[in-house]
Design a protein around this motif. Structure first.
Motif, short mmCIF file in Angstrom:
data_model
loop_
_atom_site.label_atom_id
_atom_site.label_comp_id
_atom_site.label_asym_id
_atom_site.label_seq_id
_atom_site.Cartn_x
_atom_site.Cartn_y
_atom_site.Cartn_z
N GLU A 19 29.59 63.81 120.07
CA GLU A 19 28.71 64.21 118.69
C GLU A 19 28.72 65.89 118.74
O GLU A 19 29.18 66.36 117.74
N GLU A 20 28.54 66.64 120.09
CA GLU A 20 28.51 67.80 120.19
C GLU A 20 30.19 68.52 120.09
O GLU A 20 30.19 69.46 119.35
N ILE A 21 31.02 67.57 120.55
CA ILE A 21 32.44 67.99 120.41
C ILE A 21 32.84 68.22 118.78
O ILE A 21 33.32 69.20 118.49
N TYR A 22 32.55 67.05 118.24
CA TYR A 22 32.88 66.98 116.84
C TYR A 22 32.14 68.11 115.77
O TYR A 22 32.74 68.87 115.01
N LYS A 23 30.76 68.02 116.35
CA LYS A 23 30.02 69.25 115.61
C LYS A 23 30.47 70.74 115.88
O LYS A 23 30.81 71.54 114.79
N ALA A 24 31.06 71.02 116.87
CA ALA A 24 31.50 72.17 117.38
C ALA A 24 32.68 72.61 116.61
O ALA A 24 33.17 73.69 116.31
N PHE A 25 33.76 71.46 116.77
CA PHE A 25 34.80 71.66 116.05
C PHE A 25 34.83 71.88 114.52
O PHE A 25 35.43 72.49 113.58
N ALA A 26 33.80 70.97 113.96
CA ALA A 26 33.53 71.17 112.54
C ALA A 26 33.10 72.45 111.85
O ALA A 26 33.57 73.09 111.05
N GLU A 27 32.18 73.08 112.80
CA GLU A 27 31.65 74.39 112.33
C GLU A 27 32.92 75.38 112.41
O GLU A 27 32.74 76.58 111.82
N ILE A 28 34.06 75.40 113.03
CA ILE A 28 34.99 76.12 113.06
C ILE A 28 35.98 75.80 112.19
O ILE A 28 37.14 76.15 112.22
N GLY A 29 36.04 74.71 111.48
CA GLY A 29 37.03 74.12 110.55
C GLY A 29 37.92 73.34 110.89
O GLY A 29 39.00 72.96 110.57
N TYR A 30 37.67 72.77 111.89
CA TYR A 30 38.72 71.65 112.56
C TYR A 30 38.06 70.18 112.31
O TYR A 30 36.87 69.89 112.49
N GLY A 31 39.06 69.21 111.88
CA GLY A 31 38.74 67.90 111.98
C GLY A 31 39.42 67.23 113.24
O GLY A 31 40.19 67.70 113.79
N VAL A 32 38.44 66.57 113.81
CA VAL A 32 38.91 65.83 115.31
C VAL A 32 39.01 64.47 115.27
O VAL A 32 38.25 63.85 114.25
N LEU A 47 47.61 53.78 136.50
CA LEU A 47 46.77 53.29 135.48
C LEU A 47 45.53 53.97 135.49
O LEU A 47 44.39 53.58 135.95
N ARG A 48 45.71 55.08 134.90
CA ARG A 48 44.44 55.89 134.50
C ARG A 48 43.96 56.29 133.09
O ARG A 48 44.88 56.54 132.27
N LYS A 49 42.77 56.15 132.88
CA LYS A 49 42.51 56.27 131.41
C LYS A 49 42.08 57.68 131.22
O LYS A 49 41.47 58.14 131.89
N ARG A 50 42.48 58.28 130.03
CA ARG A 50 42.01 59.51 129.70
C ARG A 50 41.50 59.61 128.17
O ARG A 50 41.95 58.80 127.39
N LEU A 51 40.70 60.43 128.04
CA LEU A 51 40.09 60.50 126.56
C LEU A 51 40.66 61.57 126.08
O LEU A 51 40.90 62.88 126.53
N ILE A 52 41.49 61.43 125.06
CA ILE A 52 42.27 62.44 124.12
C ILE A 52 41.69 62.78 122.83
O ILE A 52 41.29 61.85 122.06
N PHE A 53 41.81 63.99 122.70
CA PHE A 53 41.00 64.52 121.55
C PHE A 53 42.20 65.51 120.70
O PHE A 53 43.00 66.02 121.26
N VAL A 54 42.52 65.08 119.62
CA VAL A 54 43.31 66.10 118.71
C VAL A 54 42.71 66.58 117.50
O VAL A 54 42.03 65.87 116.74
N ALA A 55 42.61 68.01 117.70
CA ALA A 55 42.00 68.70 116.59
C ALA A 55 42.87 69.53 115.78
O ALA A 55 43.72 70.06 116.12
N VAL A 56 42.67 69.56 114.32
CA VAL A 56 43.47 70.08 113.35
C VAL A 56 42.69 70.96 112.36
O VAL A 56 41.55 70.30 111.77
N ARG A 57 43.01 72.27 112.11
CA ARG A 57 42.62 72.71 111.17
C ARG A 57 42.56 72.06 109.89
O ARG A 57 43.41 71.71 109.20
N GLY A 58 41.20 71.86 109.23
CA GLY A 58 41.14 71.10 107.91
C GLY A 58 41.21 69.64 108.15
O GLY A 58 40.71 69.06 109.19
N GLU A 59 41.55 68.88 107.25
CA GLU A 59 41.61 67.15 107.49
C GLU A 59 42.75 66.91 108.51
O GLU A 59 43.65 67.36 108.36
N ASN A 60 42.13 65.97 109.36
CA ASN A 60 43.02 65.70 110.54
C ASN A 60 43.47 64.29 109.98
O ASN A 60 43.06 63.20 109.98
N THR A 61 45.04 64.21 109.98
CA THR A 61 45.72 63.06 109.48
C THR A 61 46.48 62.23 110.74
O THR A 61 47.23 61.51 110.62
N PHE A 62 46.11 62.80 112.03
CA PHE A 62 46.95 62.51 113.27
C PHE A 62 46.64 61.12 113.32
O PHE A 62 45.62 60.60 113.14
#
Length: 116
Positions: A19-32, A47-62
Motif C-alpha cells: 500500500e505504501e509503495i503504491y501510494k508513494a508512486f501515485a503521489e509522484i504521478g506513477y501508476g504501479v 526456482l526463485r520467486k521475485r516480486l516485480i513492480f512496473v511503474a509508468v508515469r500516468g496510466e499503467n497499461t503494462f
C-alpha cells in the motif's frame, strides 16, 4: 520503471508495504502494477520467486508476460525449465594449474584435504 524485491514483501500481514509503495508512486504521478514471478518461468535456471513492480508515469497499461518455460511438456510445446547444471554443461572440463610452476595438474592425482 522496474523494481524487484523478495516475494515475501507482499506476504507480510502486519505490514502495509505494498500500500505504501503504491501510494508513494501515485503521489509522484506513477501508476504501479506488481506481480510475483518465478524466475524459472522466464529461462533463469533457478526456482526463485521475485516480486516485480512496473511503474509508468500516468496510466499503467503494462501486462506481465506469460511464462515461457514449464515443468512438464504442455500443449504449447514450451521449453522445459533449465536447471543450473544446464548452464555449465556446455563448458569444457576444468584445467588445474600448479601455483608455483603454472604447469597443469592431472586432476586424478589431486588429493583434497578432508574436514576435521
Amino acid at each position: 520503471m522496474v523494481l524487484e524485491n523478495v516475494y515475501g514483501l507482499a506476504q507480510v500481514k502486519s505490514s502495509n508495504a505494498l500500500e505504501e509503495i503504491y501510494k508513494a508512486f501515485a503521489e509522484i504521478g506513477y501508476g504501479v502494477k506488481h506481480q510475483t514471478l518465478l524466475a524459472a518461468d522466464y529461462g533463469t535456471p533457478q526456482l526463485r520467486k521475485r516480486l516485480i513492480f512496473v511503474a509508468v508515469r500516468g496510466e499503467n497499461t503494462f501486462e506481465f508476460p506469460l511464462p515461457q518455460y514449464v515443468t512438464e511438456p504442455d500443449l504449447f510445446d514450451r521449453p522445459l525449465y533449465r536447471g543450473a547444471g544446464n548452464s555449465f554443461a556446455h563448458l569444457p572440463p576444468p584445467t588445474f594449474f600448479d601455483r608455483d610452476s603454472d604447469e597443469t595438474i592431472d586432476i586424478e592425482s589431486v588429493t583434497l584435504p578432508t574436514a576435521i
